[in-house]
Design a protein around this motif. Sequence first.
Motif, PDB file in Angstrom:
ATOM      1  N   ASN C  52      31.745  12.141  21.244  1.00  0.00           N
ATOM      2  CA  ASN C  52      32.497  10.919  20.992  1.00  0.00           C
ATOM      3  C   ASN C  52      33.787  10.860  21.797  1.00  0.00           C
ATOM      4  O   ASN C  52      34.320   9.785  22.054  1.00  0.00           O
ATOM      5  CB  ASN C  52      32.823  10.781  19.499  1.00  0.00           C
ATOM      6  CG  ASN C  52      31.600  10.365  18.707  1.00  0.00           C
ATOM      7  OD1 ASN C  52      30.621   9.900  19.285  1.00  0.00           O
ATOM      8  ND2 ASN C  52      31.643  10.539  17.400  1.00  0.00           N
ATOM      9  N   LEU C 238      24.268   3.383  23.629  1.00  0.00           N
ATOM     10  CA  LEU C 238      23.878   2.247  22.798  1.00  0.00           C
ATOM     11  C   LEU C 238      22.575   1.621  23.272  1.00  0.00           C
ATOM     12  O   LEU C 238      21.953   0.850  22.540  1.00  0.00           O
ATOM     13  CB  LEU C 238      24.978   1.180  22.817  1.00  0.00           C
ATOM     14  CG  LEU C 238      26.293   1.546  22.141  1.00  0.00           C
ATOM     15  CD1 LEU C 238      27.388   0.576  22.531  1.00  0.00           C
ATOM     16  CD2 LEU C 238      26.102   1.568  20.620  1.00  0.00           C
TER      17      LEU C 238
ATOM     18  N   SER D  26      33.065 -11.989  20.758  1.00  0.00           N
ATOM     19  CA  SER D  26      32.529 -10.661  21.001  1.00  0.00           C
ATOM     20  C   SER D  26      31.432 -10.357  19.991  1.00  0.00           C
ATOM     21  O   SER D  26      30.685  -9.406  20.139  1.00  0.00           O
ATOM     22  CB  SER D  26      33.647  -9.616  20.935  1.00  0.00           C
ATOM     23  OG  SER D  26      34.342  -9.758  19.728  1.00  0.00           O
ATOM     24  N   PRO D  28      27.924 -11.750  18.533  1.00  0.00           N
ATOM     25  CA  PRO D  28      26.903 -12.751  18.857  1.00  0.00           C
ATOM     26  C   PRO D  28      26.841 -13.875  17.821  1.00  0.00           C
ATOM     27  O   PRO D  28      26.415 -14.992  18.121  1.00  0.00           O
ATOM     28  CB  PRO D  28      25.595 -11.947  18.842  1.00  0.00           C
ATOM     29  CG  PRO D  28      26.020 -10.563  19.141  1.00  0.00           C
ATOM     30  CD  PRO D  28      27.396 -10.386  18.563  1.00  0.00           C
ATOM     31  N   ASN D 184      35.780   2.223   9.804  1.00  0.00           N
ATOM     32  CA  ASN D 184      36.094   1.016  10.562  1.00  0.00           C
ATOM     33  C   ASN D 184      35.392   1.010  11.913  1.00  0.00           C
ATOM     34  O   ASN D 184      35.731   1.773  12.808  1.00  0.00           O
ATOM     35  CB  ASN D 184      37.606   0.921  10.760  1.00  0.00           C
ATOM     36  CG  ASN D 184      38.017  -0.436  11.288  1.00  0.00           C
ATOM     37  OD1 ASN D 184      37.165  -1.237  11.690  1.00  0.00           O
ATOM     38  ND2 ASN D 184      39.313  -0.705  11.285  1.00  0.00           N
ATOM     39  N   GLN D 188      32.465  -3.568  16.690  1.00  0.00           N
ATOM     40  CA  GLN D 188      32.061  -3.241  18.058  1.00  0.00           C
ATOM     41  C   GLN D 188      31.022  -2.140  17.996  1.00  0.00           C
ATOM     42  O   GLN D 188      31.196  -1.163  17.274  1.00  0.00           O
ATOM     43  CB  GLN D 188      33.261  -2.748  18.862  1.00  0.00           C
ATOM     44  CG  GLN D 188      34.213  -3.850  19.256  1.00  0.00           C
ATOM     45  CD  GLN D 188      35.260  -3.346  20.229  1.00  0.00           C
ATOM     46  OE1 GLN D 188      35.054  -2.357  20.907  1.00  0.00           O
ATOM     47  NE2 GLN D 188      36.382  -4.020  20.278  1.00  0.00           N
ATOM     48  N   PRO D 189      29.936  -2.281  18.766  1.00  0.00           N
ATOM     49  CA  PRO D 189      28.882  -1.280  18.670  1.00  0.00           C
ATOM     50  C   PRO D 189      29.329   0.119  19.063  1.00  0.00           C
ATOM     51  O   PRO D 189      28.958   1.105  18.430  1.00  0.00           O
ATOM     52  CB  PRO D 189      27.800  -1.780  19.627  1.00  0.00           C
ATOM     53  CG  PRO D 189      28.229  -3.084  20.144  1.00  0.00           C
ATOM     54  CD  PRO D 189      29.625  -3.364  19.709  1.00  0.00           C
ATOM     55  N   ASP D 190      30.148   0.220  20.126  1.00  0.00           N
ATOM     56  CA  ASP D 190      30.527   1.561  20.587  1.00  0.00           C
ATOM     57  C   ASP D 190      31.395   2.271  19.551  1.00  0.00           C
ATOM     58  O   ASP D 190      31.202   3.459  19.268  1.00  0.00           O
ATOM     59  CB  ASP D 190      31.211   1.509  21.956  1.00  0.00           C
ATOM     60  CG  ASP D 190      32.402   0.554  21.982  1.00  0.00           C
ATOM     61  OD1 ASP D 190      32.392  -0.421  21.214  1.00  0.00           O
ATOM     62  OD2 ASP D 190      33.334   0.776  22.771  1.00  0.00           O
ATOM     63  N   LEU D 193      29.264   3.179  16.546  1.00  0.00           N
ATOM     64  CA  LEU D 193      28.451   4.372  16.824  1.00  0.00           C
ATOM     65  C   LEU D 193      29.253   5.640  16.536  1.00  0.00           C
ATOM     66  O   LEU D 193      28.799   6.553  15.845  1.00  0.00           O
ATOM     67  CB  LEU D 193      28.001   4.330  18.288  1.00  0.00           C
ATOM     68  CG  LEU D 193      27.440   5.608  18.906  1.00  0.00           C
ATOM     69  CD1 LEU D 193      26.204   6.079  18.149  1.00  0.00           C
ATOM     70  CD2 LEU D 193      27.069   5.376  20.375  1.00  0.00           C
ATOM     71  N   LYS D 194      30.466   5.682  17.045  1.00  0.00           N
ATOM     72  CA  LYS D 194      31.286   6.886  16.860  1.00  0.00           C
ATOM     73  C   LYS D 194      31.599   7.129  15.386  1.00  0.00           C
ATOM     74  O   LYS D 194      31.395   8.229  14.867  1.00  0.00           O
ATOM     75  CB  LYS D 194      32.601   6.750  17.626  1.00  0.00           C
ATOM     76  CG  LYS D 194      32.429   6.868  19.117  1.00  0.00           C
ATOM     77  CD  LYS D 194      33.771   6.711  19.803  1.00  0.00           C
ATOM     78  CE  LYS D 194      33.546   6.382  21.265  1.00  0.00           C
ATOM     79  NZ  LYS D 194      34.750   5.949  21.935  1.00  0.00           N
ATOM     80  N   VAL D 195      32.108   6.093  14.729  1.00  0.00           N
ATOM     81  CA  VAL D 195      32.564   6.328  13.357  1.00  0.00           C
ATOM     82  C   VAL D 195      31.377   6.607  12.432  1.00  0.00           C
ATOM     83  O   VAL D 195      31.497   7.396  11.492  1.00  0.00           O
ATOM     84  CB  VAL D 195      33.440   5.168  12.819  1.00  0.00           C
ATOM     85  CG1 VAL D 195      34.723   5.068  13.615  1.00  0.00           C
ATOM     86  CG2 VAL D 195      32.690   3.862  12.807  1.00  0.00           C
ATOM     87  N   MET D 197      28.637   8.204  13.286  1.00  0.00           N
ATOM     88  CA  MET D 197      28.272   9.610  13.490  1.00  0.00           C
ATOM     89  C   MET D 197      29.214  10.525  12.734  1.00  0.00           C
ATOM     90  O   MET D 197      28.804  11.487  12.082  1.00  0.00           O
ATOM     91  CB  MET D 197      28.327   9.963  14.987  1.00  0.00           C
ATOM     92  CG  MET D 197      27.095   9.556  15.755  1.00  0.00           C
ATOM     93  SD  MET D 197      27.277   9.916  17.503  1.00  0.00           S
ATOM     94  CE  MET D 197      26.599  11.570  17.583  1.00  0.00           C
ATOM     95  N   PRO D 215      27.017  -6.146  15.114  1.00  0.00           N
ATOM     96  CA  PRO D 215      27.383  -5.086  16.054  1.00  0.00           C
ATOM     97  C   PRO D 215      27.514  -3.732  15.361  1.00  0.00           C
ATOM     98  O   PRO D 215      27.160  -2.699  15.934  1.00  0.00           O
ATOM     99  CB  PRO D 215      28.741  -5.557  16.587  1.00  0.00           C
ATOM    100  CG  PRO D 215      28.690  -7.045  16.467  1.00  0.00           C
ATOM    101  CD  PRO D 215      27.915  -7.309  15.203  1.00  0.00           C
ATOM    102  N   VAL D 218      24.106  -2.229  15.167  1.00  0.00           N
ATOM    103  CA  VAL D 218      23.646  -1.639  16.430  1.00  0.00           C
ATOM    104  C   VAL D 218      24.171  -0.210  16.557  1.00  0.00           C
ATOM    105  O   VAL D 218      23.433   0.730  16.882  1.00  0.00           O
ATOM    106  CB  VAL D 218      24.121  -2.493  17.634  1.00  0.00           C
ATOM    107  CG1 VAL D 218      23.777  -1.805  18.947  1.00  0.00           C
ATOM    108  CG2 VAL D 218      23.519  -3.881  17.574  1.00  0.00           C
ATOM    109  N   GLY D 219      25.459  -0.034  16.294  1.00  0.00           N
ATOM    110  CA  GLY D 219      26.054   1.291  16.397  1.00  0.00           C
ATOM    111  C   GLY D 219      25.493   2.253  15.375  1.00  0.00           C
ATOM    112  O   GLY D 219      25.188   3.413  15.698  1.00  0.00           O
ATOM    113  N   GLN D 222      22.023   3.639  16.326  1.00  0.00           N
ATOM    114  CA  GLN D 222      22.089   4.670  17.361  1.00  0.00           C
ATOM    115  C   GLN D 222      22.686   5.959  16.801  1.00  0.00           C
ATOM    116  O   GLN D 222      22.285   7.056  17.199  1.00  0.00           O
ATOM    117  CB  GLN D 222      22.931   4.191  18.555  1.00  0.00           C
ATOM    118  CG  GLN D 222      22.311   3.048  19.342  1.00  0.00           C
ATOM    119  CD  GLN D 222      20.986   3.423  19.975  1.00  0.00           C
ATOM    120  OE1 GLN D 222      20.645   4.592  20.125  1.00  0.00           O
ATOM    121  NE2 GLN D 222      20.203   2.404  20.320  1.00  0.00           N
TER     122      GLN D 222
END
Lengths: 519, 342, 342, 300
Positions: C52, C238, D26, D28, D184, D188-190, D193-195, D197, D215, D218-219, D222
Motif C-alpha cells: 500500500n 484495481l 469522480s 459514476p 474511510n 475512491q477505488p484506490d 482498496l488500501k483501507v 486491505m 467506487p 470496486v476497491g 480487489q
Amino acid sequence: MGADLLVAEGIVKRYGNATVLHGVTVTFRAGEVHGLIGHNGAGKSTLLKIIAGAVVPDGGTVRLEGQPVSFSSPSAAASAGVASVFQELSLLENLTVTQNLFLARELGTAGVLDKKAMQAQASDLLRTYGLPLTGQEKVASLPVAQRQMIEIISALARNARVILLDEPTTALERRQIDQLVHTLRRIARERQVAIVIVDHKLDEIFAVCDHVTALTDGRVVLNGPIASLTHADVVESIVGKDEAAASHGNRPSSPRLAADVKALPALTVEGIGAPRGLKSVSFDLAPGEILGLYGLAGSGRSRLLRTLYGLEPFEWGRMTLRGQVYHPASPRNAMKSGLTYLSEERKANGFIPEFDAVRNCMLPVLGRHAWLGMIRKHEAEQEALVVLRSLRIRGNIRAPLGRLSGGNQQKALLAKAVLQKPSILLLDEPTKGIDVGTKSEIHAFIRRMAKESGVAVLVVSTEEEELLTVCDDIIIMNGGHCSGERHEVVALDSGTLRRLALAPPRPDTRFGNAMETVK
Amino acid sequence: MSSAAKTPVMPRRWSVPDEAGILGMLIVVFALFCAMSPNMRTVSNGLVLLLNGAVIGLLALGQTFVLLIGGIDLSTGANIAFMGVLVSLLMAHGVVWPLAIAMTLAAGAVMGTINGLIIQIFRVPPFIVTFSTMGVASSMALIITGANSISVTQSGFAVIGQGAIAGVPVPVVVLAIFAILAGLLLSKTILGTHIYATGGNREAARLAGVNLTLTTITVYAISGFCASLGGVIDTARLMVGFPTTGLGDELFFSIAAAVIGGVSLFGGVGRVQGAMIGAVLIAVVSDGMNVLNVSSYWQSLVIGLIVLVAVIFDTYRRRHAGTPISETLRAFLRRHGSRRLS
Amino acid sequence: MSSAAKTPVMPRRWSVPDEAGILGMLIVVFALFCAMSPNMRTVSNGLVLLLNGAVIGLLALGQTFVLLIGGIDLSTGANIAFMGVLVSLLMAHGVVWPLAIAMTLAAGAVMGTINGLIIQIFRVPPFIVTFSTMGVASSMALIITGANSISVTQSGFAVIGQGAIAGVPVPVVVLAIFAILAGLLLSKTILGTHIYATGGNREAARLAGVNLTLTTITVYAISGFCASLGGVIDTARLMVGFPTTGLGDELFFSIAAAVIGGVSLFGGVGRVQGAMIGAVLIAVVSDGMNVLNVSSYWQSLVIGLIVLVAVIFDTYRRRHAGTPISETLRAFLRRHGSRRLS
Amino acid sequence: AQGAKLLPESCKQPNPLIGVALPNTSNPYYIAMRQSFLDHGKAAGFNVVVSIADNSDSRQLSQIDAFIQQKVCAVALNAVDSGPGAAMATALSKAGIPVFTLNVSVDEADLKAQGGQIVQYVGPDQVEGGKVMGDATLASLGKTAKIIAGIVGDPQQLPTNERDTGFKQALSADSNATVTRVVNGLVQPDVSLKVAMEMLQGNPEMNVIFADTGPGAVGAIQAVKALGKADKVSIFAFCAADTKLEGPYKGCSAQQPATYAQISVQSIRGYIDGKDVKANVFLPVAVFTYGQTPPPGELG
Ligand SMILES: Nc1ncnc2c1ncn2[C@@H]1O[C@H](COP(=O)(O)OP(=O)(O)OP(=O)(O)O)[C@@H](O)[C@H]1O
Ligand SMILES: Nc1ncnc2c1ncn2[C@@H]1O[C@H](COP(=O)(O)OP(=O)(O)OP(=O)(O)O)[C@@H](O)[C@H]1O
Ligand SMILES: [Mg+2]
Ligand SMILES: [Mg+2]
C-alpha cells in the motif's frame, strides 16, 4: 596606553575532535587599533565570533571593562557596545542599503519606521565615506567593494566601544583602504574605542595597528606593540621560522617569455562591449604569459572576466581564440574552449557549501574520471588531493567546504581552477584572504603554470603589489575601456600604476569607436 | 536628529512597480472573459467574483507573511474548517456572535503561534510542522462535530458573510482592510523590515540582531489569524459550521496566489499587492469559467494554463523589460539547440 | 598524474549516517504499533503495508530528485491519474499490455520533461509550472474518460499490481529496484553530483560547468516517470483506470516522506535512503491506524503528530547528538523566557 | 415551508436556462445524473448548465452565485452537504429562483432559520438502501452464522453515513452480527482498496464488508481478492458500475440517479407550466443479487 577595555581569557573552542583555539588570551585597550594575524585557519575568525557572541566557546571568559560577559548573539553584543563585521559578507541582498545600515536598530516610534530620518542619516554616512550611493539601492545590485564598505560603515556608525573587523579590506582598493586606515585610527583616538582588525596584508597592519597579536594553530605566538616589531617578526609568526626567510617578498624569478611566442596570441579581444556594460575592451593574451588587469573599483575588470567566461553577453566587438571566433554563450561553453575562471565572490558563486574541498575541486573535471557517467571516485579524489595538498589547506578537507576558514576556501577554489588544466586562466582576486606565507607560494605556483605548461593567465587584483609580483605585463582598465596598451612590470611601481588607472580613458583607435558604430 | 532636516532626501526615481506585469496580465485575462460573456462584465458579477475570492485572498495574505520569511503554512485550509466549526460551536453554546468571532480569531492566532513556536524551538522544517497541524486541525473539526454540520441560529452573524457596506460585500471589505494593514505593516514598520530580513538570509538577520523567534511566531500567528477569519466568513456565508469546509483547493490556491504575485517561496521577496493581484486573478479565472459554463473537466486545465501564461509573461517582463518573448526562446535555443544536451 | 598513486587517500572516519535518527524513529513507531496489535506484526501485514505504501514511495523517489535541485513537483499525484487512465485506454484500444506500459512510462517522462523545459526556458518558479501541469494532467484524465472508469481486460497486466516474486508483491519489488537505481545514480554518477551541486549553489554549479538545463529536465523527467509508474501500478491493482486515482493524499505524503527523511526543500541536501524511510514511516502509520481500528476522524491527527514527533527527535539528534531534548526547551526558555519578546 | 411561488422572468423565454449543481464527477453516480439532466432537459425544452463543485461547499456556493448572475429559471441542487445546502437554497430563494433538490436533502431546520424554501426533493431513502443490504447479508450468511462486518465508506459525508446507519440497523436484528469497523475510502477505488486491505489485516475474523458507495465497492472487491479471502469474505455494497456480482461480491443495492434527474426535470417543467408538484418524492432502491450485472444507470 589606554585602559583594558575587553579581555578574552583562556578561550578554548573545539569542532568535533579538532581544537581550533587552545586557551587564547588577548587584551584590547581603549584608543588602540589591535591587529590580529595568523595563517589561514589559525582561528582568528573563530576568536572574533566568540567575542561577538556568534559562536559559543568551550572554555574561557570574556570580560568587558572588567565584567564577565557572555553574549547570546551578536546583537546582544552590539547593544553592550561590541560591534562586528564578519569575514563573510553578511548583508541582506534583498534589502536596500539604508535598511541594511539600520537593521535591528531602526529609527522609529511605536514600531513604525521613521524612514525620512533613516534616509537622511544614511545619506550622511554614505557621503562621509565617499560612497556614491543614495541608500535606496538594493544591496544585490552593488559590487563587492561597496558591499564591504557598507558593512564597515554599519559597524562604525554604531556607538560601539569595541569594534571587531574581520578582513575588512579584502575587496577594497587602495584609495578606500587608505581612507579606512585613516578613519580607524581617528575613531580609535577620538572615541577611545578598541578596534580589532584581522588582516593578512602587512603594510596595512603596520599602517594602522598599535598592537599586534599573532595566532598559530589556535595559540598566541606573538603579542606586542607594533613599534617593537619588524616585518620579519610578523612574517615569521605567521609562516614559521624556517620558511620566513625563504618565502616572503621575493618576486618569483622565472623568465619572461620570449617576444616571438606572443606573436601567436591565445586570445585576441577586439573592442568588445555591451549596453550598460563594458564600453570597449581590446587586448591580446599569449600562451605562457601572465597579464595583469588593473583599474579602479568599478572600472569593469570583473565584468570583463565574466564576459570572457560567458557570464555576461557582449554585443559589439569580437574575440578570437587560437584563431577561431570565440563567442561563449555560457560558462560551460567557455570551459570547453579551455577557459577557467576564479570568481571574486567566493560565497555567492565560488563553491558548493555542502560539498567538501575534494568534491568541489572534482566537480568541473568529473568527466575525466568517469565511464558512461559513472565516476571513478578514487581516481578523481587522488587527483584533487594532490593539488589540494600542494596548496597546504589546513583544516578537515572532508568537512563541508562552507565550514573551512575563508583563506582555506580560497585555496580550494584555486585548486579547482588548476585541476581543470585550462589553456587560459582568468583569476579575479586570486589571493583574497590568503595568508602571507601561502600567498607567495601561490604566486610561484601561478608563474610555474604559465611558464611550464604554457597557460595564459589574466589576473585581476586590487593589490598593486600582487600584480607587480606575479605579472609579466599589466593593462589598464578605466570606465569600461581598455586599449590593450601594455606596461612592463619592471618599469612600474604601485604609484605609477595608480596614476595610470586614474588617467582618462584613451579611445581605442585601432577598432574605431565601437559604441558609435553600433548606434 | 538635527541633521535630518538639513539633508535633502534624494528624490526617488519613479520606477515601474514589480507588480505591473501581473496586473497587466490580470487586466488582459479579465478583458478576455468579459469579451466572451456579457454576464461577466456586470458590476454585480464583479462583486460576486470578489466575494468568492475573498477567503482565498485572506489566506494568501497570511501565506504571504509566512512565505516572506521562507516558511510555508500548510495548515491554513484545515484551520478554516476547524475555526469555522469552532465559531458555530461557540454560538451554539450561547456565546453571542461578536464574542464568538473574537474568540475564534484569537484561537486562530494561537494555532499559528503554536506552529511558529514549534518551528522555532525545535528547528523542524515548517513543511513538516504545518503538515502536522493541518492534520490536527482537520481531525479536530471532525471530532468536534462527528462529521455533522452545526447550524448557526444567531441571524446577526450572517452579516459577516452576507452583508454589504455601500453595496460591497462585507468579506470583500474585510479583505481590503486587512490587505491594507498588512501592506503597511510590511512596508512601514520595523517588524516588516525584519520579516524581509529573516527571509533574505536568516543567519545574517540573526547576526544583525533581528529577533527571529518574534518574526517567526508573528508571521505564523498572522497566517492563523487570516485562516480563522476565512473560517468565520465561510461559516457566515453558509450559516452552518461544516468540518470539511476549506479543505479543497484553498490551500493550493492561496500559495499560488502569492507566488503568482511575485512572492518567492524561498523568502525575502514579494509584496502584499502582488499576492492580492494573484488572488484576484485566480478569482477571475474560477468565476469566469463558471459564468462562461466551461465544463468542469476542463476547469483545472484552463486555470493552470492561464496562471502559467500569466506568470511566464510576468517573469519575462521583470527580467528583460523590452525584449520580445520570442527572443527568450531563441536565446535558449541558441544556448542549447545546435549542440547535444550533454 | 603519476603522483596520484603515491598519495594515500585520508581514511574517512566511519560516521553515523544521517538517516540513523529517523530510522530509529521508524523502528520505535513500528514497535509501538506491533505492541498494540498482534495483527500488525504478521509477515503478511508487513507486505500489505509495503504494497500500500509502494506508490507513495515511488512518488517520493521522484520528488527527492526534484527537491534536491531546489524544485518541487506538484503534478505528481495528477500524473498518476492521467497515466493510469492512459495505460488503460491504450490497452482498451488493443495495445498489448507490456507495450502499453512502456508507452505510458515514456509519456510520464515526457510530462516531466515538459515541466523541466518550461521551468528552465522561462525561469518560472517550479511551484507555478507544476501547479499548472497538475491542473492539465487532472483535467486530461477527466476529459479522456468523460469521468468514467476504463476497465482493463488484458489479465496479464494484473501481474504488475497483484503479482508477487518470491512472496514479495511486484510493486514492492519495483520500488526497491528503482530506489536502488536512484541511490546509485545520485551517489555514483556525474549526473548525481551535478544534481547535488545545482541544489547546493546553483550559480556556483553553473560556473563549474554544470549543465543546469540538463539536470533540471532530468530530475523532472524522473519524477514524471515515477508518477507514471505509480499510475500503472495503481491501475494494475484495481484493473480499472479511474480518473481520480492518485488525487488524494499522495502528493502531500510524497513530499512529506522526502522531507521526513531529511531531504531539504531548499535543495542540495538529502538522500534516497532517507526518503524511503520516510515513505515507510508514513506507510506504517497509515496501515497501523486501520489495523488498530483508529477512527477515521482521528487519523490525520495521529499521523500528523507521529510525523512531527519523529522529525523533532530526528532534527534533534542531528543537531546535538547527546544532549537530552529537554535541554533544547530549556535553552530556548533561557534565551527567551526571562525577557519579553521584543 | 412553502412560501409564495417563485418564477423568474427568464422562465418565459422560449428555451429557459436551468442550472444543475452537482458535487463531483469522480463518482459514476453523478456522471449518470449529469447525463440524464442534459438529455431530459433538452427534451423538455430547457438549456441546461451543469456546475461541479469538486466536493467543496464554498465552491458550490460560488457556482450558485454564478447561476444567480446568469438569471437561470430554476436550479436543481444536489448539495455537497446537507447543512451548507441550506445556504445555497436560501440564496436562490432570495433571488427569486425556485430550487429543486435531489439525492441529498437539505437540512430543514437550517432552511427555515435562514428563510429559504425548496419546491421539491427527489431522491432515494439512503437509510433504506443500507437496510436492504443488511437484510441481504443476514439472508445470505444465514441466521445462525457469526457475522463480523466492516464498512468501507466515507464517514465525512451525510448520505454515506445514513446508508451505514441503515446497514447497522438491519444487522442489529441478529445477535450474532456486529459491525466492528468503519474505514474511510474517500469514495475512491484506490483509497478504498488500501483501507479495506488494512481493515481486513487488523480484523482477520471479519467476514462481511459493506461498501457504501460504488467506487468503494470496486476497491473492496480487489482488496478481498488481493488477500486471497474471496471465499471467506462477502461483500455487499451500493452497486459499482459495470461490475458483475460474482466471487465475493454477493449483492448490491442501486439507485437510479438518471431517474432522479428525469423526475426533477419533469417537475421543473410542470412547475413552470403552473402545475402542482409534490414536495417529496422518495424512490426505492433496486436490489441486485449474485450473478446479476446491474445495467448502466443502476448505481451506488
Ligand atoms: N563551523 C565549523 N565547523 C567545523 N570547523 C570549523 C567551523 N568553523 C571554523 N572551523 C575550523 O576552525 C579553524 C579556524 O578557522 P577560522 O575561520 O577561525 O580561521 P581564520 O584564522 O579566520 O582563517 P582565515 O585566515 O583563513 O580566515 C579552521 O580549521 C576551520 O576549518
Ligand atoms: N555576479 C554578478 N552578476 C551580474 N552582475 C553583477 C555581478 N556582480 C556585480 N554585477 C554588476 O556589475 C556591476 C559591476 O560590478 P563589478 O563588481 O563586476 O564591478 P566592475 O565594474 O567589474 O569593477 P571592478 O573593476 O572593481 O571589478 C555592478 O554594478 C553590479 O550591478
Ligand atoms: Mg578568517
Ligand atoms: Mg571586481
